[in-house]
Every structure is written in structure tokens, then in C-alpha cells.
Design a protein around this motif. Structure first.
Motif, short mmCIF file in Angstrom:
data_model
loop_
_atom_site.label_atom_id
_atom_site.label_comp_id
_atom_site.label_asym_id
_atom_site.label_seq_id
_atom_site.Cartn_x
_atom_site.Cartn_y
_atom_site.Cartn_z
N ILE A 92 36.01 -1.42 3.53
CA ILE A 92 34.89 -0.47 3.50
C ILE A 92 33.79 -1.10 2.65
O ILE A 92 34.05 -1.58 1.54
CB ILE A 92 35.33 0.88 2.92
N PRO A 93 32.55 -1.16 3.13
CA PRO A 93 31.49 -1.84 2.37
C PRO A 93 31.34 -1.29 0.96
O PRO A 93 31.49 -0.08 0.72
CB PRO A 93 30.23 -1.56 3.21
N GLU A 94 31.05 -2.18 0.02
CA GLU A 94 30.85 -1.75 -1.37
C GLU A 94 29.72 -0.74 -1.48
O GLU A 94 29.74 0.15 -2.33
CB GLU A 94 30.58 -2.95 -2.26
N SER A 95 28.72 -0.86 -0.62
CA SER A 95 27.61 0.08 -0.64
C SER A 95 28.05 1.50 -0.28
O SER A 95 27.41 2.47 -0.65
CB SER A 95 26.52 -0.38 0.34
N ASP A 96 29.16 1.60 0.47
CA ASP A 96 29.72 2.91 0.81
C ASP A 96 30.53 3.44 -0.38
O ASP A 96 30.33 4.56 -0.84
CB ASP A 96 30.61 2.77 2.05
N GLY A 97 31.48 2.64 -0.85
CA GLY A 97 32.20 2.96 -2.07
C GLY A 97 33.34 3.95 -1.95
O GLY A 97 34.00 4.27 -2.94
N ARG A 98 33.60 4.44 -0.74
CA ARG A 98 34.65 5.45 -0.60
C ARG A 98 36.02 4.80 -0.40
O ARG A 98 36.13 3.69 0.09
CB ARG A 98 34.36 6.36 0.60
N ARG A 99 37.06 5.53 -0.80
CA ARG A 99 38.42 5.20 -0.42
C ARG A 99 38.85 6.26 0.59
O ARG A 99 38.89 7.45 0.29
CB ARG A 99 39.36 5.21 -1.63
#
Length: 375
Positions: free
Chosen positions: A156-163
Motif C-alpha cells: 500500500i503506498p506510503e502516501s496512503d498509509g493505511r493497514r
């Protein structure tokens, strides 16, 4: 140290039937073997009290004298303990230093066939000091029967940041017997995970991912009204469906029960609600549709949920063969499969609130299919 009884297997069908947790090792005494209709007594051999304390794990029904562990000394019951209407086993301790040197016997009793009419006992210990319970008991990820082997998404992209994770929506107890063909199972909704501090304790929170809002279709909204008025509107406007997103916010004022029935038909319904007396959120699928394919399918699943400021929020996703409940912003999640007939698609609120106005808001969206047409 240890149990005074010949214990029954815990891991597997016996413990899973009533979702027992908090026991130690592989075995425990569990009188739910054939449901709450089972009764009986399990007695230890006579022993001599040599230590100051007897400590043990206990759960199940809170029926003094009927679902209990008793300590008998010289034919008299000196101590008795029950569960707390919970399948989580908790530590209890008896100070027996005044009875050292005397003959005693432990009796596990189930003489009740009502709801919670069973008893769970494990890990009976004789020691010089009482056992101290863990500060925080474990917390179930999902209190339903059908959320298993969850896997989180990678990359998941770091810019999204969700788990984000997703689970297998089935149970090994009946996975080969569920009435579906040619497919056998389904996946849960993707869920966003986070950690929050609630009452001084870190908790895993699960919430449906925001992308699911793209599936929302026609929207119905109600606010500051009563159960009776909402039910009239649901019937008069023919608001119903097999695939729905529902968000209900209500003010619970005491020990009442309240909630919503989905996939309701002539003889079928799945009930999601809150029991104020027990401080539990629950999903009842006993009359949800086809269930005779396995003895342990038609059940009610409950989870502890103390309310903050008496506010209950139920965020519910209803599909053709599943219900996923996110209570109070994902503090508690219950996932269950259901198999109603196609005619069972009505919605109905229920509650024993008297003349109050418990419904702060109710939003219902019809959900579009996730399937995309190919070019």
C-alpha cells in the motif's frame, strides 16, 4: 497445582461451539457440549487442603447454585462461584487457610437449561498466594463465526498509509456443508485497521474502507424520531433490500434492548441489536434462513460493549449471504454468514424504549454490485 478433574478437549468443536476463550492449554471443563440443555455434575476426588488459596478460571452462566463451582468441606458448601454470562474465563480466588488439614471436594454443577445455562472451569490451582489476573484480558478480533485467516494487503503506498486486511468469511465447522453451489465461500469486506486508546487500554479498531462508499445507491435518511415512526416509513415507502449499508445511531437509556432486523420475511430474520442489561452487542441468526445443514449454525453471537455517554452506533453491511456489523466505530465487529430466501428482504427496527425518542439518526443505502462488465 493444576486441575482436579479429568478435563474435556477445548480447542476444536467443543470450545468453538460457544466461543470459549481465556482458558489455559488444550483442555477445560465445559458443560455446553450439547448446548444449554446439557446438565450434570463433575466432582473431584476427595483431597486434603494444604495451601492457603484455591484459584481457578471460570466462565459461563451467572446462576448461583445452578451453574457454579462449589468447594465442599465436611459436607458443607464453604465457597461457590459462577461465571459472569461471558465465555471469557476469569480468575477467582478462595482463601482457605482456615480449613487447612481438612478433607474437601470440588463440584462443578450445571443444573440450568436457560440462556447461559452452562459453566466453564479450568486451571484449578492450590497455592500460598492468590493468582493475579492479567491487567487487560484479550480482545477478540471478530465475535462472529465467520471471519478467519485474515490477510493484510502488501505494498500500500506510503502516501496512503493505511493497514488494510480481509478475511475468509466461513468456518471450518461447516465449510463443506453450507448450502451454496458451485462456490463454497466468500471474502469479508476490506477493513482499515488502527489502534486507539479506550478507557486507558489500547484496542484494535476495524472500519470498512472508504472506497465502499462508491457502491452506495439510493439513500434514505431519518433523524430524531421514534422506532414506530421509522417502521411506518419503511413499510409505506417500501424501503427494503438484500444488499444494504445501514448506519443506526441511538441513545440507550438503561437496560433496554434495541436494534434492527434485516433480511426479514414471513418466517426469517437476522437480528442485530444491543442488550443494555448485559452491555452487549449481538447478532442473532437463529431464524436467518436455511440453517439445518449444521447443528451449530443457528446461533446468537454476542460481544461486550460498554457505551460511552449511552450512545450506540451500528454500522451494518448486509449482503445476500452475509452480515458484517461494526459497532461504535469499529470497537466491536461481528461477521456471520446467513442463507435467507430471496423474498426475505425487509427491514424493521425494534426496541423497548417507551415513549422516548431513541433514534438519533438512521441512514440506509442500497448497494450496487461490485461486478464490472467486461468490454
Amino acid at each position: 497445582k493444576g486441575s482436579a478433574f479429568g478435563n474435556r478437549p477445548a480447542r476444536g468443536a467443543l470450545a468453538q461451539q460457544n466461543h470459549v476463550n481465556g482458558y489455559k492449554g488444550q483442555r477445560l471443563v465445559n458443560s455446553f457440549y450439547n448446548g444449554d440443555q446439557s446438565t450434570g455434575v463433575a466432582s473431584s476426588p476427595e483431597f486434603t487442603i494444604k495451601k492457603d488459596f484455591i484459584s481457578f478460571l471460570i466462565g459461563g452462566g451467572n446462576y448461583p447454585g445452578k451453574t457454579c463451582l462449589n468447594l465442599q468441606v465436611n459436607d458443607s458448601i464453604i465457597y461457590s462461584a459462577t461465571g459472569n454470562n461471558s465465555e471469557f474465563l476469569e480468575w477467582k480466588n478462595w482463601n482457605v487457610e482456615n480449613y487447612e488439614g481438612q478433607k474437601a471436594r470440588l463440584n462443578i454443577i450445571d443444573n440450568c437449561q436457560d440462556n447461559w445455562g452452562h459453566i466453564n472451569v479450568d486451571h484449578i490451582i492450590f497455592s500460598d498466594k492468590p493468582v493475579q489476573a492479567a491487567k487487560y484480558p484479550p480482545h477478540w478480533v471478530d465475535y462472529g463465526k465467520d471471519f478467519y485467516a485474515a490477510i493484510s494487503y502488501a505494498n500500500i503506498p506510503e502516501s496512503d498509509g493505511r493497514r488494510i486486511w480481509i478475511g475468509w468469511m466461513n468456518n471450518w465447522l461447516y465449510t463443506q456443508e453450507i448450502p451454496t453451489s458451485p462456490w463454497r465461500s466468500a471474502q469479508s469486506l476490506p477493513r482499515k485497521l488502527s489502534l486507539q486508546s479506550i478507557d486507558g487500554r489500547l484496542r484494535l479498531i476495524q472500519q470498512p474502507v472508504g472506497e465502499l462508499q462508491k457502491l452506495r445507491g439510493k439513500h434514505y435518511s431519518f433523524s430524531n424520531t421514534s422506532i414506530k415512526k421509522v417502521n411506518n416509513q419503511l413499510a409505506n415507502r417500501n424501503i427494503k433490500g438484500q444488499c444494504l449499508e445501514i448506519r443506526l445511531t441511538a441513545h440507550m437509556t438503561g437496560k433496554e434492548k434495541a436494534g434492527i432486523k434485516v433480511r426479514k420475511g414471513a418466517n426469517q430474520e437476522t437480528i442485530i441489536g444491543y442488550n443494555g442489561r448485559k452491555k452487549e452487542v449481538f447478532l442473532n441468526r437463529k431464524n436467518s434462513g436455511q440453517s439445518d445443514f449444521h447443528d451449530n449454525f443457528a446461533e446468537k453471537h454476542s460481544a461486550p460493549l460498554p457505551l460511552s455517554k449511552n450512545i450506540l452506533v451500528l454500522h451494518i453491511f448486509v449482503d445476500r449471504s452475509s452480515v458484517e456489523v461494526f459497532a461504535n466505530n469499529g470497537q466491536i465487529v461481528i461477521t456471520d454468514r446467513i442463507f435467507p430466501d430471496f423474498a426475505s428482504d425487509q427491514i424493521e427496527l425494534f426496541g423497548d424504549f417507551g415513549n422516548g425518542l431513541p433514534i438519533q439518526s438512521l441512514d440506509i443505502w442500497k448497494l450496487k454490485s461490485i461486478w464490472q462488465a467486461k468490454n
